[in-house]
Design an enzyme around this catalytic site. Structure first.
Site, PDB file in Angstrom:
ATOM      1  N   ASN A 198       0.846  -1.193   0.000  1.00 37.74           N
ATOM      2  CA  ASN A 198       0.000   0.000   0.000  1.00 37.74           C
ATOM      3  C   ASN A 198       0.877   1.237   0.000  1.00 37.74           C
ATOM      4  O   ASN A 198       2.008   1.177   0.451  1.00 37.74           O
ATOM      5  CB  ASN A 198      -0.821   0.049   1.290  1.00 37.74           C
ATOM      6  CG  ASN A 198      -2.033  -0.834   1.242  1.00 37.74           C
ATOM      7  OD1 ASN A 198      -2.399  -1.351   0.197  1.00 37.74           O
ATOM      8  ND2 ASN A 198      -2.654  -1.027   2.382  1.00 37.74           N
ATOM      9  N   ASP A 202      -5.125  -5.175   2.750  1.00 32.22           N
ATOM     10  CA  ASP A 202      -6.362  -5.872   3.101  1.00 32.22           C
ATOM     11  C   ASP A 202      -6.385  -7.299   2.555  1.00 32.22           C
ATOM     12  O   ASP A 202      -7.154  -8.136   3.017  1.00 32.22           O
ATOM     13  CB  ASP A 202      -7.569  -5.110   2.543  1.00 32.22           C
ATOM     14  CG  ASP A 202      -7.851  -3.844   3.345  1.00 32.22           C
ATOM     15  OD1 ASP A 202      -7.533  -3.840   4.554  1.00 32.22           O
ATOM     16  OD2 ASP A 202      -8.366  -2.867   2.762  1.00 32.22           O
ATOM     17  N   LYS A 255      10.825 -17.752  -8.137  1.00 27.15           N
ATOM     18  CA  LYS A 255      10.418 -16.623  -8.975  1.00 27.15           C
ATOM     19  C   LYS A 255       9.479 -17.116 -10.082  1.00 27.15           C
ATOM     20  O   LYS A 255       9.786 -18.097 -10.769  1.00 27.15           O
ATOM     21  CB  LYS A 255      11.658 -15.986  -9.591  1.00 27.15           C
ATOM     22  CG  LYS A 255      11.366 -14.727 -10.356  1.00 27.15           C
ATOM     23  CD  LYS A 255      12.625 -14.131 -10.949  1.00 27.15           C
ATOM     24  CE  LYS A 255      12.272 -12.981 -11.855  1.00 27.15           C
ATOM     25  NZ  LYS A 255      13.338 -12.635 -12.771  1.00 27.15           N
ATOM     26  N   PHE A 296      -7.105   5.172  12.047  1.00 33.36           N
ATOM     27  CA  PHE A 296      -7.116   6.133  10.949  1.00 33.36           C
ATOM     28  C   PHE A 296      -8.107   5.652   9.914  1.00 33.36           C
ATOM     29  O   PHE A 296      -8.350   4.444   9.787  1.00 33.36           O
ATOM     30  CB  PHE A 296      -5.726   6.234  10.311  1.00 33.36           C
ATOM     31  CG  PHE A 296      -4.857   7.278  10.946  1.00 33.36           C
ATOM     32  CD1 PHE A 296      -4.337   7.074  12.213  1.00 33.36           C
ATOM     33  CD2 PHE A 296      -4.557   8.453  10.282  1.00 33.36           C
ATOM     34  CE1 PHE A 296      -3.535   8.034  12.817  1.00 33.36           C
ATOM     35  CE2 PHE A 296      -3.752   9.423  10.868  1.00 33.36           C
ATOM     36  CZ  PHE A 296      -3.244   9.214  12.133  1.00 33.36           C
ATOM     37  N   LYS A 326     -16.256   3.072  10.453  1.00 34.21           N
ATOM     38  CA  LYS A 326     -15.070   2.347  10.940  1.00 34.21           C
ATOM     39  C   LYS A 326     -14.898   2.498  12.450  1.00 34.21           C
ATOM     40  O   LYS A 326     -14.467   1.578  13.134  1.00 34.21           O
ATOM     41  CB  LYS A 326     -13.810   2.842  10.210  1.00 34.21           C
ATOM     42  CG  LYS A 326     -13.741   2.337   8.777  1.00 34.21           C
ATOM     43  CD  LYS A 326     -12.543   2.866   8.021  1.00 34.21           C
ATOM     44  CE  LYS A 326     -12.694   2.560   6.526  1.00 34.21           C
ATOM     45  NZ  LYS A 326     -11.690   3.194   5.706  1.00 34.21           N
ATOM     46  N   LYS A 380     -14.845  -1.062  14.417  1.00 36.17           N
ATOM     47  CA  LYS A 380     -13.568  -1.513  14.991  1.00 36.17           C
ATOM     48  C   LYS A 380     -13.489  -1.270  16.503  1.00 36.17           C
ATOM     49  O   LYS A 380     -12.426  -1.440  17.097  1.00 36.17           O
ATOM     50  CB  LYS A 380     -12.401  -0.834  14.257  1.00 36.17           C
ATOM     51  CG  LYS A 380     -12.382  -1.204  12.766  1.00 36.17           C
ATOM     52  CD  LYS A 380     -11.281  -0.517  11.980  1.00 36.17           C
ATOM     53  CE  LYS A 380     -11.568  -0.644  10.484  1.00 36.17           C
ATOM     54  NZ  LYS A 380     -10.469  -1.166   9.706  1.00 36.17           N
TER      55      LYS A 380
HETATM   56  N1  CTP Z   1      -6.635  -1.619   9.473  1.00 31.53           N
HETATM   57  C1  CTP Z   1      -6.307  -2.780  10.105  1.00 31.53           C
HETATM   58  N2  CTP Z   1      -6.294  -3.952   9.419  1.00 31.53           N
HETATM   59  C2  CTP Z   1      -6.585  -3.988   8.113  1.00 31.53           C
HETATM   60  C3  CTP Z   1      -6.919  -2.786   7.454  1.00 31.53           C
HETATM   61  C4  CTP Z   1      -6.944  -1.619   8.167  1.00 31.53           C
HETATM   62  O1  CTP Z   1      -6.023  -2.752  11.288  1.00 31.53           O
HETATM   63  N3  CTP Z   1      -6.547  -5.142   7.473  1.00 31.53           N
HETATM   64  C5  CTP Z   1      -6.675  -0.376  10.284  1.00 31.53           C
HETATM   65  C6  CTP Z   1      -5.781   0.758   9.815  1.00 31.53           C
HETATM   66  O2  CTP Z   1      -4.534   0.745  10.485  1.00 31.53           O
HETATM   67  C7  CTP Z   1      -6.593   1.991  10.201  1.00 31.53           C
HETATM   68  C8  CTP Z   1      -8.028   1.523  10.102  1.00 31.53           C
HETATM   69  O3  CTP Z   1      -7.985   0.093  10.213  1.00 31.53           O
HETATM   70  O4  CTP Z   1      -6.372   2.410  11.524  1.00 31.53           O
HETATM   71  C9  CTP Z   1      -8.750   1.886   8.845  1.00 31.53           C
HETATM   72  O5  CTP Z   1      -7.988   1.541   7.721  1.00 31.53           O
HETATM   73  P1  CTP Z   1      -8.536   1.774   6.240  1.00 31.53           P
HETATM   74  O6  CTP Z   1      -7.561   1.266   5.261  1.00 31.53           O
HETATM   75  O7  CTP Z   1      -8.998   3.206   6.136  1.00 31.53           O
HETATM   76  O8  CTP Z   1      -9.883   0.926   6.262  1.00 31.53           O
HETATM   77  P2  CTP Z   1     -10.289  -0.567   6.004  1.00 31.53           P
HETATM   78  O9  CTP Z   1     -10.788  -1.110   7.286  1.00 31.53           O
HETATM   79  O10 CTP Z   1      -9.208  -1.329   5.317  1.00 31.53           O
HETATM   80  O11 CTP Z   1     -11.547  -0.365   5.071  1.00 31.53           O
HETATM   81  P3  CTP Z   1     -11.645  -0.047   3.503  1.00 31.53           P
HETATM   82  O12 CTP Z   1     -10.398  -0.576   2.873  1.00 31.53           O
HETATM   83  O13 CTP Z   1     -12.868  -0.756   3.104  1.00 31.53           O
HETATM   84  O14 CTP Z   1     -11.772   1.461   3.382  1.00 31.53           O
END
Ligand code: CTP
Length: 402
Positions: free
Chosen positions: A209, A278, A288, A324, A338, A342
């Site tokens: 990412n 994600d 490889k 975040f 969120k 969470k």
């Molecule tokens: N986060 C996490 N684990 C994941 C994805 C995200 O702990 N697999 C945490 C990030 O560190 C952040 C928060 O969840 O504090 C939101 O992350 P974000 O990428 O905005 O959201 P997602 O939950 O991944 O949702 P989406 O991708 O659908 O926007």
């Protein structure tokens, strides 16, 4: 501004010693008390009388001359200091401090002090970059010594490069910061996640990412400066970790998940600024992957655990969890969802498409959302955002303790 504060200023025999006069004069204008200690060599560059006049105090030079009102001089000055500054700090002074050598008034007092120490190094570029000086610097930083500079530019010796002492204005700014820093997080354990995670495709390729780690590291630095015990759980980043933080490196989201389930329960505040992937590759290849002459490569991705959600499920009473939300549209609505999903106490909503916000830059534009408030903040440095998040986290922590 600095009324009641006492600065002990060590001046060593660098050509920049004359600039230390302005440091004293600026500190006096801010109403700080200043005691100057000069090395023997420094007195060859600037007369002690100059510092005596500017500080309105006797100047100490060696351990054997006697000034009546001081008990054991080096000990009394060491104890009197709210901050101990050395400007200019030569390579020699840094080496002595790193190794505990006390052979004159300045090095003896410096060794005895418990006050925060700030060094303004000044030396030739070759001396500054010498492995010995850099190793001494590392030792000093690891002991919590602060530094300001050196700057780069034309040096007195004719070289061009790093080694010039910072300007008096910057040195005074660093002193003020040390003297006015609030220690409102002393005794608190703060964990910050930062950076991206990487998901292996094969031994030479990965998915990741956008994330520089700057936001998380800035929060960690702010928490350290406010006295917290700080742990950073960090994905791979290209920036240096703040000195004094414990760093737990992770690669994949699964690593992050396991590290967090183990470490999050030990914390008072957990701030999750990492950008975990994600999805992960279902079957990463051991070798490889070779090109297949024009055929598409199909990767099957499986969902990673939501780390923040898992941490939220095991939240202890009294613990504050901050997440975040990196969004590109409907920022507030998505962030609020969120926050609930969470089990967070606060979410920092971040429109990553706005100019001056998001990845790689040193500024950010965020909205702090708690269950009862929504605070949009103007564009500010990531460090300032870090302080605002910590202010709010501390408020929530205190609210829970009531
Ligand atoms: N986060 C996490 N684990 C994941 C994805 C995200 O702990 N697999 C945490 C990030 O560190 C952040 C928060 O969840 O504090 C939101 O992350 P974000 O990428 O905005 O959201 P997602 O939950 O991944 O949702 P989406 O991708 O659908 O926007």
């Amino acid at each position: 501004m600095l009324t009641g504060k006492h600065v002990v200023l060590g001046v060593t025999g660098g050509i920049a010693a004359y600039k230390a006069c302005e440091v004293v004069s600026r500190l006096r204008k801010l109403h700080a008390g200043v005691d100057v200690i000069m090395t023997e060599n420094a007195t060859k560059l600037v007369a002690p009388l100059t510092f005596e006049t500017l500080s309105n105090r006797p100047v100490a030079v060696d351990t054997f001359s006697r000034i009546e009102s001081w008990d054991v001089k080096h000990i009394s000055l060491a104890q009197k200091a709210d901050v101990f500054v050395v400007a200019p700090a030569t390579a020699n002074l840094m080496a002595k401090l790193a190794h505990g050598i006390a052979d004159d008034m300045l090095s003896t007092t410096l060794l005895a002090t418990k006050a925060p120490i700030l060094l303004a190094p000044a030396m030739n570029t070759g001396m500054w970059t010498a492995p010995a000086t850099q190793a001494n610097l590392e030792t000093l930083l690891s002991r919590g010594v602060h530094t300001v500079g050196p700057a780069s530019g034309m040096l007195a010796c004719g070289d061009n490069g790093a080694g010039r002492m910072s300007e008096p204005e910057e040195i005074v700014e660093a002193i003020v910061k040390l003297l006015t820093a609030k220690q409102d997080l002393a005794g608190k354990k703060v964990l910050v996640t930062a950076g991206p995670t990487v998901e292996r495709i094969d031994p030479v390729r990965y998915l990741t990412n956008d994330s520089s780690g700057k936001m998380g590291y800035a929060i960690a630095q702010a928490a350290l400066d406010r006295g917290a015990e700080v742990t950073i759980v960090s994905g791979p980043v290209h920036i240096a970790a703040p000195v004094g933080a414990k760093v737990l490196p992770v690669q994949s989201t699964m690593d992050l998940y396991h590290t967090m389930l183990e470490n999050a329960p030990l914390q008072d505040v957990v701030i999750q600024a990492a950008a975990p992937a994600d999805y992960r590759v279902e079957n990463p290849a051991d070798q490889k992957i070779k090109k297949q002459d024009g055929e598409s490569l199909v990767l099957t991705l499986v969902e990673n655990p939501d780390v923040a959600k898992a941490v939220g499920q095991q939240k202890r009473p009294g613990q504050v969890l901050v997440g975040f939300a990196a969004e590109t549209q409907q920022v507030t609505e998505n962030a609020k969802k969120k926050l609930a999903k969470k089990n967070l106490d606060m979410i920092v909503a971040n429109d990553v498409t706005a100019e001056g916000a998001g990845f790689g830059v040193d500024t950010n534009i965020v909205t702090l959302i708690t269950h009862d408030e929504l605070k949009p903040l103007p564009k500010m440095t990531k460090r300032q955002v870090g302080d605002r998040i910590l202010d709010e986290a501390l408020r929530l922590l205190q609210q829970k303790a009531e």
